[in-house]
Write an enzyme that holds these catalytic residues in place. Structure first.
Site, PDB file in Angstrom:
ATOM      1  N   LYS A  61       1.214  -1.331   0.508  1.00  0.00           N
ATOM      2  CA  LYS A  61      -0.255   0.090   0.065  1.00  0.00           C
ATOM      3  C   LYS A  61       0.392   1.058   0.438  1.00  0.00           C
ATOM      4  CE  LYS A  61      -3.921   1.850   2.751  1.00  0.00           C
ATOM      5  NZ  LYS A  61      -5.033   1.951   3.843  1.00  0.00           N
ATOM      6  N   SER A  70      -9.965   1.835   2.779  1.00  0.00           N
ATOM      7  CA  SER A  70      -8.670   2.298   1.593  1.00  0.00           C
ATOM      8  C   SER A  70      -8.393   1.483   1.198  1.00  0.00           C
ATOM      9  CB  SER A  70      -8.679   3.902   2.729  1.00  0.00           C
ATOM     10  OG  SER A  70      -7.032   3.024   3.919  1.00  0.00           O
ATOM     11  N   SER A  78     -10.048  -0.811   6.792  1.00  0.00           N
ATOM     12  CA  SER A  78      -9.187  -0.619   5.910  1.00  0.00           C
ATOM     13  C   SER A  78      -8.568  -1.809   5.053  1.00  0.00           C
ATOM     14  CB  SER A  78      -8.106   0.729   5.390  1.00  0.00           C
ATOM     15  OG  SER A  78      -9.449   1.855   5.614  1.00  0.00           O
TER      16      SER A  78
HETATM   17  N1  GLN Z   1     -13.111   3.706   5.931  1.00  0.00           N
HETATM   18  C1  GLN Z   1     -12.526   4.165   7.715  1.00  0.00           C
HETATM   19  C2  GLN Z   1     -12.203   5.662   7.239  1.00  0.00           C
HETATM   20  O1  GLN Z   1     -12.541   6.178   6.365  1.00  0.00           O
HETATM   21  C3  GLN Z   1     -11.305   3.371   7.761  1.00  0.00           C
HETATM   22  C4  GLN Z   1     -10.582   4.181   6.352  1.00  0.00           C
HETATM   23  C5  GLN Z   1      -9.104   3.016   7.080  1.00  0.00           C
HETATM   24  O2  GLN Z   1      -9.167   2.319   8.081  1.00  0.00           O
HETATM   25  N2  GLN Z   1      -7.677   3.628   6.882  1.00  0.00           N
HETATM   26  O3  GLN Z   1     -12.007   6.492   8.290  1.00  0.00           O
END
Ligand code: GLN
Length: 485
Positions: free
Chosen positions: A79, A154, A178
């Site tokens: 990532k 994400s 994420s």
């Molecule tokens: N979808 C969640 C957010 O927008 C989690 C994102 C993540 O785990 N980095 O914060």
């Protein structure tokens, strides 16, 4: 099965048996990436020559009898928030679009020591804020099972690349879901370790009390293998925990169960897609059929999870992202006339709308007069959420829930930020409580979209969690199914 769709474990055995070379494997992954990534768009960048030279070095080691273990020669994608020295590190943000990392993250160092081929930079929602990878400043990644749908986020690039055969395993980060949510949407296994098990040194910070790095793999066995390689105490991360790292893969066989599995009613209510509910229910039936005890449990503060998360995560992000001011690195506005202008214009130009929304929200909840009402109160409720889990673990070994309320949704379908935030209802509690959670593929919808279930474990008991997950995954192996591209 082409090389690029095999499991890490199979490939490790084949490399050890010298029936394949890392160069062949890496070439296959590169060729596959070139053949499909114009559709999937999982990568922000990759360096073919660099990957091949790492593969050649691995083959040389192996030929000399100096192979370093099961990961030696395996191409692993990152990532684009995890630092690899000499490679771009962008967080899918204009702010860091031209940034090259001068150093390795601790997980990168560990993977290099294990001989892995560090392969490619994977797309994400800008600074890991989002659930669809549509917030990337560069491009939207597609779901390999339906290119009109999102891969989740994400870590959408990490999940989609693996599902599409563009890597043998990948790393992601999970702050509120994420890793687990995109894993569920793309038919792969995604593990968020206990907070403190894996070093965050070299991970671009979003919300430091919630962030963890973890593996994406095709099977739970692969996850066990990769977790062992990246876990462990690190002096450079003051929240990293001193604990023995067991051989998680060996432990899969040593923990025969039967286990007590808790089903929290709060995770099966309104908003849960019936096909997801049915697939998860079938997995529950399977556990029952192998002798597990299925128990109802309650996590009564679940309904506050999303609210608490969006206070704490935004508060921490507003502080963490203050460093991007155009002074030492990252985007600097060409329009700026004085120092304040450098700050304002660089940040205005460099950050996208979701990141700005969060910084503003986070600054607000920390501001004088509101701190007690929002931030402090959220911290107290966070403790209640953690206590809910610890209470449940007095009577069960693990907790089983859906990972995502729905299968992958259409691109552009969640334009309202609140609708997007609700993607995380089942994953956020795990981060707030600091627990390990894993998403395991458990079937497909009638329309052919992947469905995942989540197993939640007790702090630092990944060996148990993985054993329970493997008891389902080994005989079902949904993650070995592949999309047609
Ligand atoms: N979808 C969640 C957010 O927008 C989690 C994102 C993540 O785990 N980095 O914060």
């Amino acid at each position: 099965m082409p090389l690029y769709f095999r499991t890490l474990t199979e490939l490790a055995d084949q490399l050890a048996a010298k029936t394949i070379t890392s160069t062949e494997l890496t070439q296959a992954v590169i060729a596959r990436t070139k053949a499909v990534d114009f559709q999937v768009k999982a990568f922000n960048s990759f360096d073919e020559a660099d990957a091949l030279s790492q593969a050649a070095a691995s083959d040389t080691r192996r030929a000399a009898g100096q192979a370093r273990g099961p990961l030696d020669g395996i191409p692993i994608g990152f990532k684009d928030v995890i630092a690899v020295a000499g490679q771009p590190l962008t967080a899918s943000s204009k702010m860091l679009a031209n940034f090259i990392s001068p150093y390795d993250a601790t997980v990168t160092q560990k993977l290099k020591q294990a001989g892995a081929v560090c392969w490619g930079r994977l797309n994400l929602d800008e600074f890991a804020m989002g659930s669809s990878t549509e917030n990337s400043a560069f491009h939207t990644t597609r779901n390999p099972y339906d290119l009109e749908r999102v891969p989740g986020g994400s870590s959408g690039g990490s999940a989609a690349a693996l599902a599409a055969g563009e890597a043998i395993a990948t790393l992601g980060s999970d702050t509120g879901g994420s890793i687990r949510q995109p894993a569920a949407l793309c038919n792969v296994v995604g593990l968020k370790p206990t907070y403190g098990l894996v070093s965050r040194f070299g991970l671009i910070a979003f919300a430091s009390s919630l962030d963890q790095i973890g593996p994406f793999t095709r099977t739970v066995e692969d996850s066990a293998l990769l977790l062992r390689a990246i876990a462990g105490h690190d002096e450079r991360d003051s929240t990293s925990f001193k604990t023995e790292i067991p051989d998680y893969r060996a432990a899969l066989q040593e923990k025969p169960g039967p286990w007590r599995i808790g089903i929290p009613k709060e995770y099966f209510g309104e908003g849960l897609d019936p096909e997801v509910a049915a697939a998860v229910q079938k997995a529950v039936e399977y556990y029952k059929s192998i002798g597990c005890e299925i128990k109802d449990v309650s996590l009564p503060h679940t309904e506050y999870g999303v609210g608490v998360y969006y206070i704490i995560a935004t508060a921490e992000c507003s502080s963490n992202l203050a460093r991007y001011d155009g002074v030492r690195y990252g985007h600097r506005s060409k329009e700026a006339k004085d120092i304040l202008d450098v700050y304002f214009k660089s940040r205005a130009e460099g950050f996208g709308p979701e990141v700005k929304r969060r910084i503003i929200l986070g600054t607000y909840v920390l501001s004088s007069g509101y701190y007690d009402a929002y931030y402090l109160r959220a911290q107290k409720v966070r403790t209640l959420i953690r206590n809910d889990f610890l209470e449940a673990y007095k009577s069960v070994d693990v907790i089983l829930t859906p990972t995502s309320p729905t299968p992958a949704f259409k691109r552009g379908a969640k334009a309202d930020p609140l609708a997007m935030y609700l993607c995380d209802v089942y994953t956020i509690g795990v981060n707030l409580a600091g627990l390990p959670g894993i998403s395991v593929p458990c079937g497909f919808s009638r329309g052919g979209l992947p469905i995942g279930m989540q197993l939640i474990g007790q702090p630092f008991r990944e060996a148990d969690l993985l054993a329970v997950a493997n008891a389902y995954d080994a005989p079902h192996a949904w993650g070995k199914k592949t999309p047609t591209l």
